[in-house]
Enzyme design. Structure first.
Site, PDB file in Angstrom:
ATOM      1  N   HIS A  83       8.946 -23.876  -0.540  1.00 45.73           N
ATOM      2  CA  HIS A  83       8.639 -22.713  -0.121  1.00 45.73           C
ATOM      3  C   HIS A  83       8.792 -21.680  -1.138  1.00 45.73           C
ATOM      4  CE1 HIS A  83       8.635 -18.789   1.625  1.00 45.73           C
ATOM      5  NE2 HIS A  83       9.837 -18.785   1.967  1.00 45.73           N
ATOM      6  N   CYS A  96       9.897 -18.889   7.476  1.00 44.93           N
ATOM      7  CA  CYS A  96       8.949 -19.477   6.409  1.00 44.93           C
ATOM      8  C   CYS A  96       8.856 -21.081   6.689  1.00 44.93           C
ATOM      9  CB  CYS A  96       9.838 -19.221   5.060  1.00 44.93           C
ATOM     10  SG  CYS A  96      10.007 -17.304   5.026  1.00 44.93           S
ATOM     11  N   ASN A 114       6.574 -13.511  -2.024  1.00 47.96           N
ATOM     12  CA  ASN A 114       6.726 -14.650  -0.723  1.00 47.96           C
ATOM     13  C   ASN A 114       5.919 -14.261   0.370  1.00 47.96           C
ATOM     14  OD1 ASN A 114       8.165 -15.824   1.369  1.00 47.96           O
ATOM     15  ND2 ASN A 114      10.206 -14.965   0.917  1.00 47.96           N
TER      16      ASN A 114
HETATM   17  N1  ACO Z   1      15.561  -3.505  -8.369  1.00 48.29           N
HETATM   18  C1  ACO Z   1      16.485  -3.187  -9.159  1.00 48.29           C
HETATM   19  N2  ACO Z   1      17.837  -3.597  -8.472  1.00 48.29           N
HETATM   20  C2  ACO Z   1      17.961  -4.028  -7.560  1.00 48.29           C
HETATM   21  C3  ACO Z   1      16.740  -4.339  -6.697  1.00 48.29           C
HETATM   22  C4  ACO Z   1      15.575  -3.966  -7.141  1.00 48.29           C
HETATM   23  N3  ACO Z   1      14.341  -4.351  -6.490  1.00 48.29           N
HETATM   24  N4  ACO Z   1      17.149  -5.123  -5.641  1.00 48.29           N
HETATM   25  C5  ACO Z   1      18.510  -5.195  -5.826  1.00 48.29           C
HETATM   26  N5  ACO Z   1      18.859  -4.753  -6.861  1.00 48.29           N
HETATM   27  C6  ACO Z   1      20.564  -4.329  -7.360  1.00 48.29           C
HETATM   28  C7  ACO Z   1      21.362  -4.443  -6.111  1.00 48.29           C
HETATM   29  O1  ACO Z   1      21.432  -3.248  -5.674  1.00 48.29           O
HETATM   30  C8  ACO Z   1      22.986  -5.031  -7.045  1.00 48.29           C
HETATM   31  O2  ACO Z   1      23.344  -3.876  -7.725  1.00 48.29           O
HETATM   32  P1  ACO Z   1      24.768  -3.695  -7.964  1.00 48.29           P
HETATM   33  O3  ACO Z   1      25.151  -4.799  -8.559  1.00 48.29           O
HETATM   34  O4  ACO Z   1      24.939  -2.360  -8.357  1.00 48.29           O
HETATM   35  O5  ACO Z   1      25.305  -3.647  -6.469  1.00 48.29           O
HETATM   36  C9  ACO Z   1      22.031  -5.686  -8.075  1.00 48.29           C
HETATM   37  O6  ACO Z   1      20.732  -5.702  -8.349  1.00 48.29           O
HETATM   38  C10 ACO Z   1      22.232  -7.379  -7.859  1.00 48.29           C
HETATM   39  O7  ACO Z   1      21.790  -7.504  -6.651  1.00 48.29           O
HETATM   40  P2  ACO Z   1      22.005  -8.923  -6.223  1.00 48.29           P
HETATM   41  O8  ACO Z   1      21.410  -9.078  -4.596  1.00 48.29           O
HETATM   42  O9  ACO Z   1      23.341  -9.598  -6.358  1.00 48.29           O
HETATM   43  O10 ACO Z   1      20.762  -9.708  -6.659  1.00 48.29           O
HETATM   44  P3  ACO Z   1      20.460 -11.024  -6.758  1.00 48.29           P
HETATM   45  O11 ACO Z   1      20.374 -11.718  -8.240  1.00 48.29           O
HETATM   46  O12 ACO Z   1      21.008 -11.935  -5.642  1.00 48.29           O
HETATM   47  O13 ACO Z   1      18.883 -11.189  -6.112  1.00 48.29           O
HETATM   48  C11 ACO Z   1      17.420 -11.544  -4.352  1.00 48.29           C
HETATM   49  C12 ACO Z   1      18.510 -10.790  -5.005  1.00 48.29           C
HETATM   50  C13 ACO Z   1      16.280 -11.562  -5.365  1.00 48.29           C
HETATM   51  C14 ACO Z   1      17.112 -11.023  -3.028  1.00 48.29           C
HETATM   52  C15 ACO Z   1      18.032 -12.860  -4.292  1.00 48.29           C
HETATM   53  O14 ACO Z   1      19.509 -12.905  -3.554  1.00 48.29           O
HETATM   54  C16 ACO Z   1      17.376 -13.754  -3.300  1.00 48.29           C
HETATM   55  O15 ACO Z   1      15.924 -14.184  -3.696  1.00 48.29           O
HETATM   56  N6  ACO Z   1      17.552 -14.273  -2.317  1.00 48.29           N
HETATM   57  C17 ACO Z   1      16.854 -15.222  -1.305  1.00 48.29           C
HETATM   58  C18 ACO Z   1      16.015 -14.293  -0.583  1.00 48.29           C
HETATM   59  C19 ACO Z   1      15.099 -15.094   0.330  1.00 48.29           C
HETATM   60  O16 ACO Z   1      14.758 -16.359  -0.132  1.00 48.29           O
HETATM   61  N7  ACO Z   1      14.334 -14.716   1.225  1.00 48.29           N
HETATM   62  C20 ACO Z   1      13.274 -15.142   2.030  1.00 48.29           C
HETATM   63  C21 ACO Z   1      13.889 -16.232   2.840  1.00 48.29           C
HETATM   64  S1  ACO Z   1      12.369 -16.956   3.540  1.00 48.29           S
HETATM   65  C22 ACO Z   1      12.101 -16.028   5.134  1.00 48.29           C
HETATM   66  O17 ACO Z   1      12.205 -16.552   6.187  1.00 48.29           O
HETATM   67  C23 ACO Z   1      11.364 -14.873   5.018  1.00 48.29           C
END
Ligand code: ACO
Length: 329
Positions: free
Chosen positions: A251, A112, A281
């Site tokens: 980003h 990214c 994204n």
């Molecule tokens: N819908 C409903 N529930 C979900 C979903 C979904 N789509 N996805 C995860 N959950 C659940 C999980 O299973 C978890 O449940 P549990 O508590 O029963 O275990 C709960 O939601 C919380 O999950 P977390 O992973 O802690 O949620 P978080 O608030 O951290 O959000 C997210 C997750 C959106 C992925 C966040 O961590 C994030 O944005 N991280 C950065 C990702 C990123 O930037 N990636 C791109 C990098 S750039 C590149 O190179 C591509």
């Protein structure tokens, strides 16, 4: 001294939309979860007949048209992508032919952060008087790397392309770029299968190694640390300070990341470009897409200082401090 300046920006998005309501029917998720955790309402999905080079060529051709640059006057094409059409030839060569260019063309992969890496390459070669006009494109068809049974990744990404023309100028446009990488975090975000490490087999295919695998929490923590740090480093190298920044264009991976880094840098929300809601994204495309949105909004003015900041798999990160030199909105 020869400077490098962005002389046009453009973007291209597929027409097909995948809404949160659509995803509710595919995996155990909800519109409310996706919007509150990420800020995303919908994302675009490339037409089945299109590959990344098609999206790249459309955004690139528009950027050339807006800059008034003829295809034969482009000295180099750099395509940043995480989703190349194939291992080789490069997506840049395929897009080059589609745009009718004749210049050298190559891809870079910094995930990214690829757009910032490509911008640094373009600006450096122009400042060294080796080239006059470089077309930089970030393009992705990420939906083809998504496991649409994995709710933790399939709600996050979308397809799209953005492009800028970078040209030699008397005015300083690209003021500084600071890049970084930390391969120690390589395992946090991967597409493990299909390369030389794990050539594809039926077994690896059945295990889903062809898809994006991500430790979202760790990537989140990395992003909110890396973006403020690299922004300050790039600003210091440009001789400017945070008070000089008119627009932070990070980003677009998660609205919560975008807002948090704005707060950590002391940049008010209305100065932080947040364009993720309708695209998700789009990796390398997200910064030029957000920049094109900002330009078309009419809020961006000549003389404004922008901090363009990327982070992504690798782990990679990078920031470019840019003074906007285009007069028209
Ligand atoms: N819908 C409903 N529930 C979900 C979903 C979904 N789509 N996805 C995860 N959950 C659940 C999980 O299973 C978890 O449940 P549990 O508590 O029963 O275990 C709960 O939601 C919380 O999950 P977390 O992973 O802690 O949620 P978080 O608030 O951290 O959000 C997210 C997750 C959106 C992925 C966040 O961590 C994030 O944005 N991280 C950065 C990702 C990123 O930037 N990636 C791109 C990098 S750039 C590149 O190179 C591509």
């Amino acid at each position: 001294m020869t400077y490098a300046a962005i002389t046009s920006v453009a973007s291209w998005l597929p027409e097909r939309r995948l809404t949160n309501a659509d995803l509710e029917r595919m995996v155990d998720t909800s519109d409310e979860w996706i919007r509150t955790r990420t800020g995303i309402s919908e994302r675009r999905v490339a037409d089945d007949a299109d590959a990344t080079s098609d999206l790249a060529a459309r955004a690139g051709a528009l950027a050339l048209e807006r800059a008034g640059v003829a295809p034969g006057d482009v000295d180099m094409l750099i395509v940043a992508t995480s989703t190349p059409d194939m291992a080789f030839p490069s997506t840049a060569c395929l897009a080059q032919a589609k745009m009718g260019l004749t210049c050298p063309a190559f891809d870079i992969n910094a995930a990214c952060t690829g757009f910032i890496y490509a911008l640094e390459l373009a600006a450096s070669m122009i400042e060294a008087n080796r080239l006059t006009t470089v077309l930089v494109i970030g393009a992705e068809v990420l939906t083809r790397l998504l496991d649409f049974t994995d709710r933790t990744t399939c709600v996050l990404f979308g397809d799209g392309a953005g492009a800028v023309v970078v040209q030699a100028s008397d005015e300083a446009g690209v003021l500084s770029v600071h890049l970084g990488a930390d391969g120690g975090g390589a395992d946090l975000l991967t597409v493990p299968g299909g390369g030389s490490a794990l050539p594809m087999t039926a077994e690896l295919l059945s295990q889903g190694t062809q898809y994006i695998h991500m430790n979202g929490n760790e990537v989140y923590k990395f992003a909110v640390r890396a973006i403020p740090r690299v922004t300050k480093q790039a600003l210091a190298e440009s001789g400017l300070s945070l008070a000089d920044v008119d627009w932070l264009v990070p980003h677009q991976a998660n609205e919560r990341i975008t807002l948090t880094v704005g707060e950590r840098l002391g940049i008010s929300h209305d100065r932080v470009v947040n364009a993720i809601a309708m695209t998700g994204n789009t990796s390398t495309a997200s910064i030029p897409l957000a920049l094109d949105d900002l330009q078309r909004s009419g809020k961006l003015h000549a003389g404004d200082v922008l901090a363009l900041v990327g982070f992504g798999a690798g782990l990679t990160y990078g920031a470019a401090i840019v003074r906007w030199t285009l007069k028209e909105a």
